[in-house]
Write a protein that holds these residues in place. Structure first.
Motif, PDB file in Angstrom:
ATOM      1  N   ASN A 357       0.839  -1.188   0.000  1.00 11.44           N
ATOM      2  CA  ASN A 357       0.000   0.000   0.000  1.00 11.44           C
ATOM      3  C   ASN A 357       0.880   1.247   0.000  1.00 11.44           C
ATOM      4  N   GLN A 358       0.264   2.401   0.193  1.00  9.92           N
ATOM      5  CA  GLN A 358       1.034   3.649   0.097  1.00  9.92           C
ATOM      6  C   GLN A 358       1.896   3.913   1.323  1.00  9.92           C
ATOM      7  N   ALA A 359       1.767   3.046   2.339  1.00  7.80           N
ATOM      8  CA  ALA A 359       2.667   3.110   3.486  1.00  7.80           C
ATOM      9  C   ALA A 359       3.871   2.206   3.296  1.00  7.80           C
ATOM     10  N   GLY A 360       3.924   1.527   2.144  1.00  7.74           N
ATOM     11  CA  GLY A 360       5.036   0.627   1.869  1.00  7.74           C
ATOM     12  C   GLY A 360       4.908  -0.717   2.550  1.00  7.74           C
ATOM     13  N   GLU A 361       3.701  -1.087   2.960  1.00  2.66           N
ATOM     14  CA  GLU A 361       3.470  -2.323   3.689  1.00  2.66           C
ATOM     15  C   GLU A 361       2.599  -3.285   2.877  1.00  2.66           C
ATOM     16  N   ARG A 362       2.897  -4.575   3.015  1.00  3.69           N
ATOM     17  CA  ARG A 362       2.043  -5.579   2.367  1.00  3.69           C
ATOM     18  C   ARG A 362       0.642  -5.562   2.990  1.00  3.69           C
ATOM     19  N   PHE A 363      -0.342  -5.948   2.172  1.00  4.21           N
ATOM     20  CA  PHE A 363      -1.727  -5.943   2.653  1.00  4.21           C
ATOM     21  C   PHE A 363      -2.526  -7.132   2.126  1.00  4.21           C
ATOM     22  N   VAL A 364      -1.891  -8.035   1.348  1.00  3.80           N
ATOM     23  CA  VAL A 364      -2.665  -9.053   0.649  1.00  3.80           C
ATOM     24  C   VAL A 364      -1.771 -10.222   0.268  1.00  3.80           C
ATOM     25  N   ASN A 365      -2.391 -11.378   0.084  1.00  2.06           N
ATOM     26  CA  ASN A 365      -1.754 -12.518  -0.568  1.00  2.06           C
ATOM     27  C   ASN A 365      -1.709 -12.194  -2.058  1.00  2.06           C
ATOM     28  N   GLU A 366      -0.548 -11.910  -2.564  1.00  2.00           N
ATOM     29  CA  GLU A 366      -0.421 -11.453  -3.957  1.00  2.00           C
ATOM     30  C   GLU A 366      -0.929 -12.481  -4.960  1.00  2.00           C
ATOM     31  N   SER A 367      -0.953 -13.765  -4.589  1.00  4.43           N
ATOM     32  CA  SER A 367      -1.354 -14.807  -5.531  1.00  4.43           C
ATOM     33  C   SER A 367      -2.837 -15.164  -5.437  1.00  4.43           C
ATOM     34  N   THR A 368      -3.590 -14.383  -4.679  1.00  3.77           N
ATOM     35  CA  THR A 368      -5.018 -14.622  -4.601  1.00  3.77           C
ATOM     36  C   THR A 368      -5.685 -14.250  -5.925  1.00  3.77           C
ATOM     37  N   ALA A 376      -9.230  -6.763  -1.188  1.00  2.00           N
ATOM     38  CA  ALA A 376      -8.227  -6.470  -0.159  1.00  2.00           C
ATOM     39  C   ALA A 376      -7.761  -5.017  -0.254  1.00  2.00           C
ATOM     40  N   MET A 377      -7.666  -4.479  -1.478  1.00  2.00           N
ATOM     41  CA  MET A 377      -7.308  -3.070  -1.642  1.00  2.00           C
ATOM     42  C   MET A 377      -8.322  -2.175  -0.938  1.00  2.00           C
ATOM     43  N   TYR A 378      -9.604  -2.448  -1.144  1.00  2.00           N
ATOM     44  CA  TYR A 378     -10.639  -1.627  -0.524  1.00  2.00           C
ATOM     45  C   TYR A 378     -10.633  -1.778   1.004  1.00  2.00           C
ATOM     46  N   ARG A 379     -10.423  -3.003   1.490  1.00  2.00           N
ATOM     47  CA  ARG A 379     -10.377  -3.203   2.946  1.00  2.00           C
ATOM     48  C   ARG A 379      -9.207  -2.433   3.559  1.00  2.00           C
ATOM     49  N   SER A 380      -8.042  -2.566   2.956  1.00  2.00           N
ATOM     50  CA  SER A 380      -6.858  -1.881   3.471  1.00  2.00           C
ATOM     51  C   SER A 380      -7.022  -0.365   3.409  1.00  2.00           C
ATOM     52  N   HIS A 381      -7.714   0.097   2.377  1.00  2.00           N
ATOM     53  CA  HIS A 381      -7.870   1.539   2.168  1.00  2.00           C
ATOM     54  C   HIS A 381      -8.676   2.198   3.284  1.00  2.00           C
ATOM     55  N   GLN A 382      -9.419   1.412   4.031  1.00  2.14           N
ATOM     56  CA  GLN A 382     -10.193   1.975   5.140  1.00  2.14           C
ATOM     57  C   GLN A 382      -9.299   2.531   6.244  1.00  2.14           C
ATOM     58  N   THR A 383      -8.081   2.016   6.333  1.00  2.00           N
ATOM     59  CA  THR A 383      -7.168   2.470   7.388  1.00  2.00           C
ATOM     60  C   THR A 383      -5.864   3.055   6.854  1.00  2.00           C
ATOM     61  N   THR A 386      -4.593   2.762   0.025  1.00  2.16           N
ATOM     62  CA  THR A 386      -4.215   1.588  -0.768  1.00  2.16           C
ATOM     63  C   THR A 386      -4.776   1.670  -2.181  1.00  2.16           C
ATOM     64  N   LEU A 387      -5.385   2.775  -2.509  1.00  2.00           N
ATOM     65  CA  LEU A 387      -5.912   3.001  -3.850  1.00  2.00           C
ATOM     66  C   LEU A 387      -5.279   4.279  -4.390  1.00  2.00           C
ATOM     67  N   PRO A 388      -4.228   4.151  -5.185  1.00  2.00           N
ATOM     68  CA  PRO A 388      -3.705   2.916  -5.778  1.00  2.00           C
ATOM     69  C   PRO A 388      -2.769   2.163  -4.828  1.00  2.00           C
ATOM     70  N   ALA A 389      -2.441   0.936  -5.248  1.00  2.00           N
ATOM     71  CA  ALA A 389      -1.427   0.116  -4.599  1.00  2.00           C
ATOM     72  C   ALA A 389      -0.283  -0.075  -5.588  1.00  2.00           C
ATOM     73  N   TYR A 390       0.755  -0.798  -5.161  1.00  2.00           N
ATOM     74  CA  TYR A 390       1.935  -0.958  -6.020  1.00  2.00           C
ATOM     75  C   TYR A 390       2.397  -2.418  -6.048  1.00  2.00           C
ATOM     76  N   LEU A 391       2.720  -2.902  -7.220  1.00  2.00           N
ATOM     77  CA  LEU A 391       3.383  -4.188  -7.393  1.00  2.00           C
ATOM     78  C   LEU A 391       4.870  -3.912  -7.511  1.00  2.00           C
ATOM     79  N   VAL A 392       5.674  -4.633  -6.729  1.00  2.00           N
ATOM     80  CA  VAL A 392       7.107  -4.361  -6.651  1.00  2.00           C
ATOM     81  C   VAL A 392       7.889  -5.630  -6.963  1.00  2.00           C
ATOM     82  N   CYS A 393       8.963  -5.507  -7.721  1.00  2.00           N
ATOM     83  CA  CYS A 393       9.803  -6.659  -8.038  1.00  2.00           C
ATOM     84  C   CYS A 393      11.247  -6.212  -8.215  1.00  2.00           C
ATOM     85  N   ASP A 394      12.144  -7.185  -8.383  1.00  2.79           N
ATOM     86  CA  ASP A 394      13.551  -6.849  -8.615  1.00  2.79           C
ATOM     87  C   ASP A 394      13.947  -7.145 -10.067  1.00  2.79           C
ATOM     88  N   HIS A 395      15.224  -6.962 -10.352  1.00  2.53           N
ATOM     89  CA  HIS A 395      15.743  -7.137 -11.714  1.00  2.53           C
ATOM     90  C   HIS A 395      15.512  -8.556 -12.227  1.00  2.53           C
TER      91      HIS A 395
END
Length: 598
Positions: A357-368, A376-383, A386-395
């Motif tokens: 989310n926008q706090a840099g914290e995980r909020f969901v099982n990414e493979s759901t 999960a985005m909407y649930r997390s956004h209540q506190t 999380t809208l938008p959220a970010y997908l993060v990966c490495d090289h």
């Protein structure tokens, strides 16, 4: 009584040329009725043509053959465990008792050929009654050349789901193409695909004619419409449903710059694709924030639903979600056009991708599932925003799998960085700061994620914890097919919003697909199908294909019921004898203890 001057007359008029509409038109024609199929755009196929094409049809005759014998008890238990009371029980049962008959009917009478998946878990495989395969079917590959001069009338798939500027591929094809330099079998399959595509282009086709996914289903339905000689009108938007003596008796279209009145002696079937591009209805029914983020065709603006309501029909209620959700990333091009990419099944479940989310914290099982991801985005956004959220990966992840519009294997992606679609930084801390969040927090989240990856178990959110998760992961990655670390820079992020692949709220209907008024009474002469019908899943998403399965099933039911009702159908619910013959047999033969695919 009103007297109308009709410009044309048919027994059945079908509005909308997607899966539900074409299924209804074909059924009514096979029942011996004259049929007009209409479409407001210049292409046939609707949402179906740009979809993944999966059809959920429990109890189908193929399930046992692919190793997953099913029973009504088992399928019904799973429906109750996932949909529950979010949709009327009668409609859920009508779907389960008819979907297998629908598959058989179209197999025998049309070009529609569906193939059951030998392994494709329902989306909640840990719930009672779930199946590991057999219930979801895919359309068999179709040769678009068989459409002849009508090929250009078929809606093209999403460009983002094609390669080389017009070649359709499945997930299996993509894996072969990524491994062409590593495996002779993959090289051989990859060369077949590429040679076929270039042959099509040399012959003057605007794209490849090897059709798969939802485009193959739409093409097979369209080919059947052509074979049956069904009249169809393109670029003929719906203007009004004409009501006489409390019955929907015809339709007013706009065609060729003129208003055209068409009488429907037996019934009108509305299947215009729901309302994902109707801003007013989104504002009324969607959770907020919401936006113009749908993957459905932009022509799906809810006219069918709105005009059915004007004719007395009522919206369904009780749903848990107004739409079927999917995380969507958005690229804004310099010319002002917008590209939307749905993160459905390719990248999120692979090892080495983390969502924050926008706090840099995980909020969901990414493979759901994509639906659950957005919930999960909407649930997390209540506190936490999380809208938008970010997908993060490495090289390493980026080079192997890619992410959204950023392709793997060293392909160019700097243009996406310049456009702001893809964020790139040498370190996770710098990436977090570039995203406007606490870089140290993102770094700490990744450290925790990496520790979980080392252990092979996601104690925080359960990534890779179910058969469905692992089905979409990397089977060669151990110990968890979905869980891998982020270690090697540069690091990347893609922003995702709460998009959808279609709406779940529609007109309330009975088991015959007849539209209901606010008192629950059927409106004579009016039927709904596809996303214009209130979802029998109630906004839940039990498995792949839960939109197309009901669309085809209730299109089949609507077409047969309208064809057999005649122009003076009674206002009360019609009897079982007016269902398709296959549906009658299933309703008579199924009991809660009978194995139907043995």
């Amino acid at each position: 009584m009103t007297t109308e001057t009709w410009d044309a007359e048919y027994d059945v008029v079908v509005i909308g040329a997607g899966a539900g509409g074409m299924a209804a038109a074909l059924t009514a024609k096979i029942e011996g009725r004259s049929v007009l199929l209409t479409e407001k755009t210049d292409r046939v196929g609707g949402s179906t043509a740009v979809s993944g094409g999966a059809v959920w049809a429990p109890l189908n005759a193929q399930s046992a053959k692919v190793g997953h014998p099913d029973t009504f008890d088992k399928a019904w238990t799973y429906m109750r465990a996932t949909v529950g009371d979010a949709a009327p029980v009668s409609m859920q049962q009508a779907f389960l008792r008819n979907c297998a008959g629908m598959v058989d009917f179209f197999e025998r009478n049309t070009e529609v050929k569906l193939v059951a998946r030998s392994f494709s878990p329902d989306y909640y495989p840990d719930r009672e009654g779930a199946a590991m395969g057999g219930r979801s079917l895919d359309p068999a590959m179709f040769d678009g050349r068989l459409l002849g001069k009508h090929f250009h009338e078929l809606r093209d798939p999403l460009p983002e789901f094609m390669v080389l500027g017009g070649m359709m591929i499945t997930m299996t094809d993509a894996k072969h193409l990524l491994a062409v330099t590593k495996s002779f079998a993959s090289w051989r399959e990859g060369m077949k695909l590429v040679l076929r595509f270039f042959s099509d282009r040399l012959r003057g086709y605007h794209r490849g004619t090897r059709l798969v996914l939802g485009n193959a289903l739409a093409a097979r339905l369209f080919k059947s419409v052509l074979d049956r000689g069904i009249d169809y009108w393109l670029e003929s938007p719906l203007q009004k449903l004409i009501v006489e003596d409390g019955r929907v008796a015809g339709v007013l279209f706009q065609r060729g710059g003129k208003s055209v009145r068409v009488r429907a002696r037996c019934g009108v079937i509305v299947a215009t694709g729901g309302f994902p591009w109707n801003e007013a209805l989104r504002g009324e029914l969607y959770p907020q924030p919401a936006g113009a983020w749908s993957m459905s065709p932009s022509g799906n603006r809810g006219e069918g639903i709105s005009l059915a309501r004007e004719a007395g029909a009522a919206l369904g209620t009780g749903q848990t979600n107004a739409a079927f959700w999917a995380p969507v990333s958005i690229l804004k091009r310099p010319d002002g056009t917008v590209v939307r990419y749905p993160h459905l099944v390719w990248d999120r479940a692979k090892p080495g991708l983390m969502a924050v989310n926008q706090a840099g914290e995980r909020f969901v099982n990414e493979s759901t599932s994509y639906h659950e991801f957005v919930r999960a985005m909407y649930r997390s956004h209540q506190t936490v925003p999380t809208l938008p959220a970010y997908l993060v990966c490495d090289h390493d992840f980026m080079e192997k799998w890619g992410m959204g519009l950023a392709l793997p294997g060293g392909r160019p992606r700097e243009h996406l960085v310049r456009a702001g679609y893809l964020r790139k930084a040498a370190t996770l801390r710098a990436l977090g700061e570039a995203l406007g969040m606490d870089g140290e927090r993102l770094e700490a989240s990744a450290a925790r994620f990496n520790a979980l990856a080392e252990s092979g178990k996601d104690d925080d959110f359960g990534k890779g914890g179910t058969e469905y998760n692992r089905y979409l992961g990397d089977p060669d990655h151990k110990p968890n097919a979905c869980l891998g670390p982020l270690r090697r820079g540069p690091f990347y992020a893609v922003e995702v919003v709460a998009g959808d692949i279609g709406t779940a709220v529609g007109i309330a209907c009975n088991e015959n697909a007849q539209a209901l008024d606010s008192a629950g009474r059927p409106i004579r002469g009016l039927y709904m199908a596809g996303n214009d019908m209130h979802s029998v899943m109630g906004g839940e998403y039990p498995a792949p294909g839960i939109t197309l399965g009901p669309a085809l099933t209730f299109g089949w039911i609507a077409g047969a019921h309208a064809a057999r009702s005649g122009s003076h159908s009674q206002s009360q619910s019609q009897s079982q004898s007016q269902m398709p013959a296959q549906a009658q047999m299933q309703a008579q033969d199924l009991s809660t203890t009978e194995r139907v695919t043995s």
